[in-house]
Design a protein around this motif. Structure first.
Motif, mmCIF file in Angstrom:
data_model
loop_
_atom_site.group_PDB
_atom_site.id
_atom_site.type_symbol
_atom_site.label_atom_id
_atom_site.label_comp_id
_atom_site.label_asym_id
_atom_site.label_seq_id
_atom_site.Cartn_x
_atom_site.Cartn_y
_atom_site.Cartn_z
ATOM 1 N N GLU A 267 0.846 -1.195 0.000
ATOM 2 C CA GLU A 267 0.000 0.000 0.000
ATOM 3 C C GLU A 267 0.886 1.251 0.000
ATOM 4 O OE1 GLU A 267 -2.592 0.275 3.394
ATOM 5 O OE2 GLU A 267 -3.229 2.303 2.852
ATOM 6 N N MET A 268 0.583 2.194 -0.908
ATOM 7 C CA MET A 268 1.430 3.383 -1.059
ATOM 8 C C MET A 268 0.744 4.619 -0.489
ATOM 9 S SD MET A 268 4.075 2.099 -2.560
ATOM 10 C CE MET A 268 4.951 3.565 -3.089
ATOM 11 N N ASP A 269 1.553 5.627 -0.171
ATOM 12 C CA ASP A 269 1.046 6.905 0.323
ATOM 13 C C ASP A 269 1.321 7.968 -0.751
ATOM 14 O OD1 ASP A 269 0.616 9.361 1.519
ATOM 15 O OD2 ASP A 269 1.444 8.744 3.458
ATOM 16 N N PRO A 270 0.274 8.533 -1.345
ATOM 17 C CA PRO A 270 0.503 9.509 -2.414
ATOM 18 C C PRO A 270 1.220 10.772 -1.931
ATOM 19 C CG PRO A 270 -1.841 9.387 -1.837
ATOM 20 C CD PRO A 270 -1.145 8.283 -1.090
ATOM 21 N N ARG A 271 1.208 11.022 -0.616
ATOM 22 C CA ARG A 271 1.869 12.229 -0.099
ATOM 23 C C ARG A 271 3.376 12.057 -0.078
ATOM 24 N NH1 ARG A 271 -0.852 12.271 5.557
ATOM 25 N NH2 ARG A 271 -0.008 10.191 5.304
ATOM 26 N N THR A 272 3.853 10.920 0.402
ATOM 27 C CA THR A 272 5.299 10.687 0.464
ATOM 28 C C THR A 272 5.814 10.033 -0.816
ATOM 29 O OG1 THR A 272 4.873 8.532 1.459
ATOM 30 C CG2 THR A 272 5.346 10.348 2.968
ATOM 31 N N LYS A 273 4.929 9.458 -1.613
ATOM 32 C CA LYS A 273 5.277 8.627 -2.778
ATOM 33 C C LYS A 273 6.091 7.410 -2.342
ATOM 34 C CE LYS A 273 4.908 12.459 -5.985
ATOM 35 N NZ LYS A 273 4.546 13.441 -4.919
ATOM 36 N N GLY A 274 5.940 7.053 -1.082
ATOM 37 C CA GLY A 274 6.582 5.853 -0.548
ATOM 38 C C GLY A 274 5.506 4.948 0.036
ATOM 39 N N ALA A 275 5.951 3.862 0.672
ATOM 40 C CA ALA A 275 5.006 2.923 1.263
ATOM 41 C C ALA A 275 4.356 3.541 2.501
ATOM 42 C CB ALA A 275 5.730 1.636 1.642
ATOM 43 N N MET A 281 8.489 0.552 10.657
ATOM 44 C CA MET A 281 8.844 0.620 9.237
ATOM 45 C C MET A 281 8.346 -0.591 8.450
ATOM 46 S SD MET A 281 10.076 3.537 9.506
ATOM 47 C CE MET A 281 10.340 3.885 7.775
ATOM 48 N N GLU A 282 7.383 -1.341 9.006
ATOM 49 C CA GLU A 282 6.784 -2.455 8.280
ATOM 50 C C GLU A 282 5.702 -1.921 7.336
ATOM 51 O OE1 GLU A 282 5.169 -5.418 10.854
ATOM 52 O OE2 GLU A 282 5.104 -6.949 9.267
ATOM 53 N N THR A 283 5.590 -2.543 6.167
ATOM 54 C CA THR A 283 4.575 -2.112 5.201
ATOM 55 C C THR A 283 3.305 -2.936 5.370
ATOM 56 O OG1 THR A 283 5.181 -3.710 3.500
ATOM 57 C CG2 THR A 283 6.453 -1.653 3.565
ATOM 58 N N SER A 284 2.357 -2.739 4.441
ATOM 59 C CA SER A 284 1.094 -3.494 4.508
ATOM 60 C C SER A 284 1.294 -4.957 4.137
ATOM 61 C CB SER A 284 0.068 -2.846 3.562
ATOM 62 O OG SER A 284 0.532 -2.940 2.225
ATOM 63 N N THR A 295 11.250 5.591 1.337
ATOM 64 C CA THR A 295 10.046 5.721 2.159
ATOM 65 C C THR A 295 9.562 7.165 2.156
ATOM 66 O OG1 THR A 295 11.115 4.083 3.577
ATOM 67 C CG2 THR A 295 9.075 5.085 4.390
ATOM 68 N N HIS A 296 10.454 8.085 2.435
ATOM 69 C CA HIS A 296 10.199 9.511 2.293
ATOM 70 C C HIS A 296 11.561 10.188 2.167
ATOM 71 C CE1 HIS A 296 10.672 10.501 6.835
ATOM 72 N NE2 HIS A 296 10.965 9.247 6.677
ATOM 73 N N VAL A 297 11.617 11.288 1.425
ATOM 74 C CA VAL A 297 12.907 11.905 1.132
ATOM 75 C C VAL A 297 13.398 12.667 2.369
ATOM 76 C CG1 VAL A 297 14.136 13.545 -0.316
ATOM 77 C CG2 VAL A 297 12.416 12.036 -1.321
ATOM 78 N N HIS A 298 14.598 12.304 2.821
ATOM 79 C CA HIS A 298 15.200 12.922 4.003
ATOM 80 C C HIS A 298 16.125 14.060 3.586
ATOM 81 C CE1 HIS A 298 13.938 8.991 5.422
ATOM 82 N NE2 HIS A 298 14.231 9.294 6.665
ATOM 83 N N TYR A 339 2.797 15.645 5.400
ATOM 84 C CA TYR A 339 2.703 14.183 5.543
ATOM 85 C C TYR A 339 3.279 13.774 6.882
ATOM 86 C CZ TYR A 339 7.749 13.538 4.737
ATOM 87 O OH TYR A 339 9.114 13.568 4.846
ATOM 88 N N THR A 340 3.010 12.551 7.296
ATOM 89 C CA THR A 340 3.700 11.998 8.469
ATOM 90 C C THR A 340 4.243 10.616 8.127
ATOM 91 O OG1 THR A 340 1.817 10.795 9.404
ATOM 92 C CG2 THR A 340 2.051 13.114 10.049
ATOM 93 N N VAL A 341 5.361 10.271 8.732
ATOM 94 C CA VAL A 341 5.914 8.912 8.712
ATOM 95 C C VAL A 341 6.273 8.562 10.143
ATOM 96 C CG1 VAL A 341 7.893 7.501 8.031
ATOM 97 C CG2 VAL A 341 6.773 8.947 6.334
ATOM 98 N N PRO A 342 5.753 7.504 10.742
ATOM 99 C CA PRO A 342 4.875 6.517 10.116
ATOM 100 C C PRO A 342 3.457 7.070 9.899
ATOM 101 C CG PRO A 342 5.054 6.081 12.450
ATOM 102 C CD PRO A 342 6.001 7.196 12.157
ATOM 103 N N GLN A 343 2.706 6.308 9.090
ATOM 104 C CA GLN A 343 1.310 6.671 8.880
ATOM 105 C C GLN A 343 0.409 5.934 9.863
ATOM 106 O OE1 GLN A 343 3.524 5.849 6.607
ATOM 107 N NE2 GLN A 343 3.373 7.169 4.802
#
Lengths: 415, 113
Positions: A267-275, A281-284, A295-298, A339-343
């Motif tokens: 499952e992707m997050d359109p805000r981060t363009k990452g998972a 840091m586990e995905t769906s 995951t998100h640009v640092h 956006y937030t990470v984690p979601q």
């Protein structure tokens, strides 16, 4: 069968693999498409890396070297010059390279650490001709720092992301004339310190709320036209400035490189363009983790290392002790936050506190970061200044989530 | 009173320095030291590359082991530009002992086997 396969041997993959080893995994493979480990750090020869993680100021190659040395003390297996083509939801990793040919390796867990790539001219649609001399800043960085070629003598830089700023200084030091750095937004996209030490130190003008509206030249760039933009980022006629130059560098954003993630059904997050990720840091997809710029640009590699260490530890825990349990609450971005990470956070899976990383969507002066569950405020954090170019993070004690169901919102209130 | 932005770390503190070199707005002592140096004798670490033969790539990254006076940056670049190394090179290996009379060494910033 590997306990863990890490896709990508840059800073994220290195820190994740080291942490998984330290947490007890013994059958770990890193797959890296380049000839060597270290990823993009190897071309980032400037200093400023490691202040948080190693408590000293290192260059990119030195930072990579520290982790490569740590990795050498483990039994982690590395395959360089090998490209991962596919990761399936049942954790089969398809890869190919000259040493092994096409191989399918099975794993109990996978960490996706592919990093990101640069937005190009095509992505932003600059009008004009199609001459040579238009490069992404990162490509120019590789030419100068690794291959030893200077891509041009008179340079305009579009975008004030950190790589563009760093390259403004680098090209200047190598004898090129950098005429201008042009930024479409009313604020810089890079770290403030880079505005100072890369532009101001060398008297390179920064044009905020400006953009390149035309590229001219037949075989090679001859001129670029720069125009002021209005609040809606539309160019204002009559404000054109013409720069005679042979090179245009683009530093207009980074895109997480997630083809493999999407193919795996994550499952992707359109805000981060990452998972979309949980607190660990586990995905769906069970057993699939992601960390770092994919995951998100640092802004800072130190935070990539910290995040990746969490992913590596979590992957080991998953393999050795089974899946993480518990209901999750969703983190939502409220006003001011993009956006937030984690979601998602599973309180049961958090010992004391969890970190939330996010970016704000404009510049804020003195403000408070407020975390709330519906109308109930959980905690707040004071900041003197917040800027979109600088990633923020807060540490939220998990006990505050007791009794909370549904969504938790992070928002900015200017005071 | 002068305002400046700290470049010691990515935090980028907005600092103010008065005529007697009293610094405010800094988060840590390194900011104070930077602000004082910036107003008296500004310095920078210079990072660049030197030619190398016999390695996987034709350039080896280098850095000054300590900050050098800002006005000497381009002299340091000239000195760095005259060096050619041959592989193998170890990280931290001295490339130039005392660059441009600054008393600071230029050292290799990566392994080039």
């Amino acid at each position: 069968m590997y306990e863990l396969i890490v896709v990508g041997g840059g800073p994220a993959g290195l820190a994740a693999a080291c942490a998984a080893w330290d947490s007890g995994l013994r059958h770990i493979l890193i797959v890296e498409r380049d000839r060597e480990l270290g990823g993009i750090l190897n071309q980032c020869i400037h200093n400023g890396f490691g202040l948080t993680w190693f408590k000293e100021e290192l260059t990119g190659p030195e930072y990579a070297h520290r982790f490569i040395e740590l990795l050498a003390r483990t039994g982690v297996e590395v395959r360089t010059d090998t490209m991962v083509l596919d990761v399936t939801a049942d954790l089969r990793v398809h890869m190919t390279g000259p040493a092994t040919g096409y191989r399918i390796e099975r794993a109990k867990s996978v960490i996706l650490a592919m990093g990101c790539r640069e937005r190009t001219r095509g992505a932003i649609g600059i009008p004009g001709t199609r001459p040579a001399g238009v490069y992404t800043a990162g490509a120019a960085q590789r030419y100068v720092n690794v291959e030893g070629w200077l891509p041009g003598r008179r340079v305009v830089i579009l975008g004030s992301g950190d790589i563009g700023l760093i390259m403004a200084r680098r090209m200047t030091l190598e004898g090129a004339k950098v005429l201008a750095c042009v930024e479409v937004m009313p604020y810089s996209g890079g770290l403030t310190r880079n505005i100072v030490q890369c532009l101001q130190d060398f008297d390179i003008p920064l044009y905020l709320s400006h953009t390149v509206t035309q590229i001219r030249g037949r075989d090679r760039v001859e001129q670029v036209v720069v125009s002021r933009v209005d609040e809606k980022r539309a160019p204002i006629p009559g404000t054109e400035m013409v720069f005679d130059c042979d090179t245009l560098l683009l530093s207009v954003g980074l895109i997480p490189e997630n083809e493999l993630t999407e193919r795996a059904g994550v499952e992707m997050d359109p805000r981060t363009k990452g998972a979309v990720v949980y607190e660990n840091m586990e995905t769906s997809v069970p057993g699939v983790f992601t960390c770092g710029n994919v995951t998100h640009v640092h802004d800072l590699v130190d935070f990539v290392s910290a995040e990746s260490q969490r992913a590596g530890t979590a992957a080991a825990k998953y393999v050795l002790h089974g899946p993480a349990a518990g209901e999750s609450v969703s983190l939502k971005n409220g006003p001011g936050v993009s956006y937030t990470v984690p979601q998602r956070v599973r309180p049961q899976n958090v010992e004391k506190a969890f970190n939330v990383f996010f970016r704000v969507n404009r510049i804020f002066g003195k403000s408070e970061i407020v975390v709330r569950a519906r109308e109930r405020e959980l905690c707040r954090f004071k900041r003197d200044r917040l800027a979109p170019g600088e990633m923020e993070n807060i540490t939220v004690p998990v006990k505050l989530l007791e009794g909370v169901t549904g969504d938790v919102t992070v928002e900015i209130r200017e005071v | 009173m002068r305002e400046l932005i700290c470049i010691v770390c990515p935090r980028g503190c907005h600092m103010r320095v008065d005529g007697d070199l009293n610094v405010t707005g800094n988060f840590c002592p390194r900011g104070e030291a930077y602000a004082k140096a910036e107003l008296t004798h500004p310095t920078r670490v210079v990072t660049s590359t030197v030619r190398i033969t016999g390695a996987a790539y034709p350039r080896c990254p280098v850095k000054t082991a300590a900050p050098v006076p800002k006005e000497k940056i381009f002299d340091v670049m000239d000195a760095i530009g005259r060096v050619t190394l041959s592989a193998p090179v170890r990280v931290g290996q001295t490339v130039i002992e005392d660059v441009c009379g600054t008393g600071v060494a230029v050292v290799a910033a990566r392994e080039m086997p």
